[in-house]
Design a protein around this motif. Structure first.
Motif, mmCIF file in Angstrom:
data_model
loop_
_atom_site.group_PDB
_atom_site.id
_atom_site.type_symbol
_atom_site.label_atom_id
_atom_site.label_comp_id
_atom_site.label_asym_id
_atom_site.label_seq_id
_atom_site.Cartn_x
_atom_site.Cartn_y
_atom_site.Cartn_z
ATOM 1 N N ALA A 1 0.281 -2.150 7.297
ATOM 2 C CA ALA A 1 1.530 -2.215 6.135
ATOM 3 C C ALA A 1 2.628 -3.620 6.473
ATOM 4 C CB ALA A 1 2.139 -0.866 6.610
ATOM 5 N N ALA A 2 2.954 -4.160 7.850
ATOM 6 C CA ALA A 2 3.734 -5.430 7.947
ATOM 7 C C ALA A 2 3.055 -5.489 6.647
ATOM 8 C CB ALA A 2 3.921 -5.137 9.188
ATOM 9 N N ARG A 3 1.900 -6.541 6.885
ATOM 10 C CA ARG A 3 1.345 -7.464 5.980
ATOM 11 C C ARG A 3 1.262 -7.197 5.149
ATOM 12 N NH1 ARG A 3 -4.928 -9.452 7.261
ATOM 13 N NH2 ARG A 3 -4.894 -11.304 6.090
ATOM 14 N N LEU A 4 0.805 -6.401 4.702
ATOM 15 C CA LEU A 4 1.134 -5.515 2.828
ATOM 16 C C LEU A 4 2.066 -6.120 2.374
ATOM 17 C CD1 LEU A 4 -0.953 -2.453 3.195
ATOM 18 C CD2 LEU A 4 -1.474 -4.766 1.483
ATOM 19 N N ALA A 5 3.476 -5.770 3.337
ATOM 20 C CA ALA A 5 5.172 -6.278 2.490
ATOM 21 C C ALA A 5 5.277 -7.544 3.041
ATOM 22 C CB ALA A 5 6.011 -5.346 3.797
ATOM 23 N N LEU A 6 4.736 -7.584 4.242
ATOM 24 C CA LEU A 6 4.770 -9.315 3.557
ATOM 25 C C LEU A 6 4.299 -10.566 2.760
ATOM 26 C CD1 LEU A 6 5.744 -9.221 7.448
ATOM 27 C CD2 LEU A 6 7.183 -9.895 5.833
ATOM 28 N N ARG A 7 3.088 -9.895 2.515
ATOM 29 C CA ARG A 7 1.972 -11.439 2.000
ATOM 30 C C ARG A 7 1.339 -10.778 1.151
ATOM 31 N NH1 ARG A 7 -1.608 -13.328 6.846
ATOM 32 N NH2 ARG A 7 0.239 -14.335 8.089
ATOM 33 N N SER A 8 1.976 -9.792 0.579
ATOM 34 C CA SER A 8 1.407 -8.961 -1.140
ATOM 35 C C SER A 8 2.291 -8.789 -2.289
ATOM 36 C CB SER A 8 -0.109 -7.842 -1.008
ATOM 37 O OG SER A 8 0.979 -6.813 -0.558
ATOM 38 N N GLN A 9 1.352 -8.651 -3.508
ATOM 39 C CA GLN A 9 2.657 -8.531 -4.262
ATOM 40 C C GLN A 9 2.254 -7.619 -5.074
ATOM 41 O OE1 GLN A 9 5.682 -9.525 -5.324
ATOM 42 N NE2 GLN A 9 5.321 -11.657 -3.303
ATOM 43 N N PRO A 10 2.907 -6.043 -5.575
ATOM 44 C CA PRO A 10 4.486 -6.578 -4.850
ATOM 45 C C PRO A 10 4.227 -5.933 -3.978
ATOM 46 C CG PRO A 10 3.428 -4.619 -6.508
ATOM 47 C CD PRO A 10 2.102 -5.451 -6.339
ATOM 48 N N ARG A 11 5.933 -5.954 -2.590
ATOM 49 C CA ARG A 11 6.282 -6.106 -1.592
ATOM 50 C C ARG A 11 5.997 -4.141 -1.295
ATOM 51 N NH1 ARG A 11 6.973 -10.822 0.874
ATOM 52 N NH2 ARG A 11 7.071 -12.415 -0.698
ATOM 53 N N TRP A 12 6.282 -3.274 -2.458
ATOM 54 C CA TRP A 12 6.201 -2.011 -1.930
ATOM 55 C C TRP A 12 5.671 -1.868 -1.291
ATOM 56 C CZ3 TRP A 12 3.612 0.601 -5.336
ATOM 57 C CH2 TRP A 12 2.683 0.558 -5.998
ATOM 58 N N ARG A 13 3.533 -1.878 -1.538
ATOM 59 C CA ARG A 13 2.814 -1.644 -1.341
ATOM 60 C C ARG A 13 3.065 -1.388 -0.295
ATOM 61 N NH1 ARG A 13 -1.940 -4.105 -4.496
ATOM 62 N NH2 ARG A 13 -1.780 -3.769 -5.900
ATOM 63 N N GLY A 14 3.490 -2.940 1.152
ATOM 64 C CA GLY A 14 3.938 -1.671 2.191
ATOM 65 C C GLY A 14 4.188 -1.286 3.195
ATOM 66 N N VAL A 15 5.270 -0.622 2.610
ATOM 67 C CA VAL A 15 6.767 0.716 2.088
ATOM 68 C C VAL A 15 5.847 1.867 1.987
ATOM 69 C CG1 VAL A 15 8.666 1.571 2.300
ATOM 70 C CG2 VAL A 15 8.603 -1.056 2.283
ATOM 71 N N VAL A 16 5.308 1.811 1.320
ATOM 72 C CA VAL A 16 5.065 2.779 0.794
ATOM 73 C C VAL A 16 3.095 3.243 1.837
ATOM 74 C CG1 VAL A 16 3.166 3.764 -1.329
ATOM 75 C CG2 VAL A 16 5.049 2.778 -1.926
ATOM 76 N N ALA A 17 2.433 2.135 1.955
ATOM 77 C CA ALA A 17 1.455 2.532 2.856
ATOM 78 C C ALA A 17 1.708 2.748 4.013
ATOM 79 C CB ALA A 17 0.232 1.121 2.956
ATOM 80 N N LEU A 18 3.575 2.800 5.007
ATOM 81 C CA LEU A 18 3.390 2.817 6.353
ATOM 82 C C LEU A 18 3.530 3.891 6.041
ATOM 83 C CD1 LEU A 18 3.980 1.743 9.195
ATOM 84 C CD2 LEU A 18 7.207 1.189 8.095
ATOM 85 N N VAL A 19 4.182 4.965 5.296
ATOM 86 C CA VAL A 19 4.635 6.023 4.750
ATOM 87 C C VAL A 19 3.561 7.339 4.708
ATOM 88 C CG1 VAL A 19 5.872 8.169 3.741
ATOM 89 C CG2 VAL A 19 6.915 5.279 3.747
#
Length: 80
Positions: A25-43
């Protein structure tokens, strides 16, 4: 002895799965676009490997799935 091994496997596999999930999830938030995917994937945990596979992060996403399977199997053994 079986109870100790089952409990240890249960605890360690859950810890490894959570660690892999947070890392993905952190990698998704830091390295991908859009960054909101990391937050959603964490939840919403099932989204983490799905987004990871889409971005070509097969090793981390596969590791996420393997730890989840090991955890579920350990849970089944611990309940028996």
């Amino acid at each position: 002895m079986k109870d100790i091994a089952a409990t240890a496997t249960l605890v360690l596999s859950f810890a490894a799965w959570v660690t892999t999930h947070v890392a993905l999830a952190a990698r998704l938030a830091l390295r991908s676009q859009p960054r909101w995917r990391g937050v959603v994937a964490l939840v919403v945990p099932p989204l983490a490997p799905m987004y990871g596979f889409r971005l070509g992060w097969r090793r981390t996403s596969t590791l996420w799935l393997v730890w989840l399977i090991v955890y579920v199997l350990a849970l089944l053994v611990a309940r028996a």
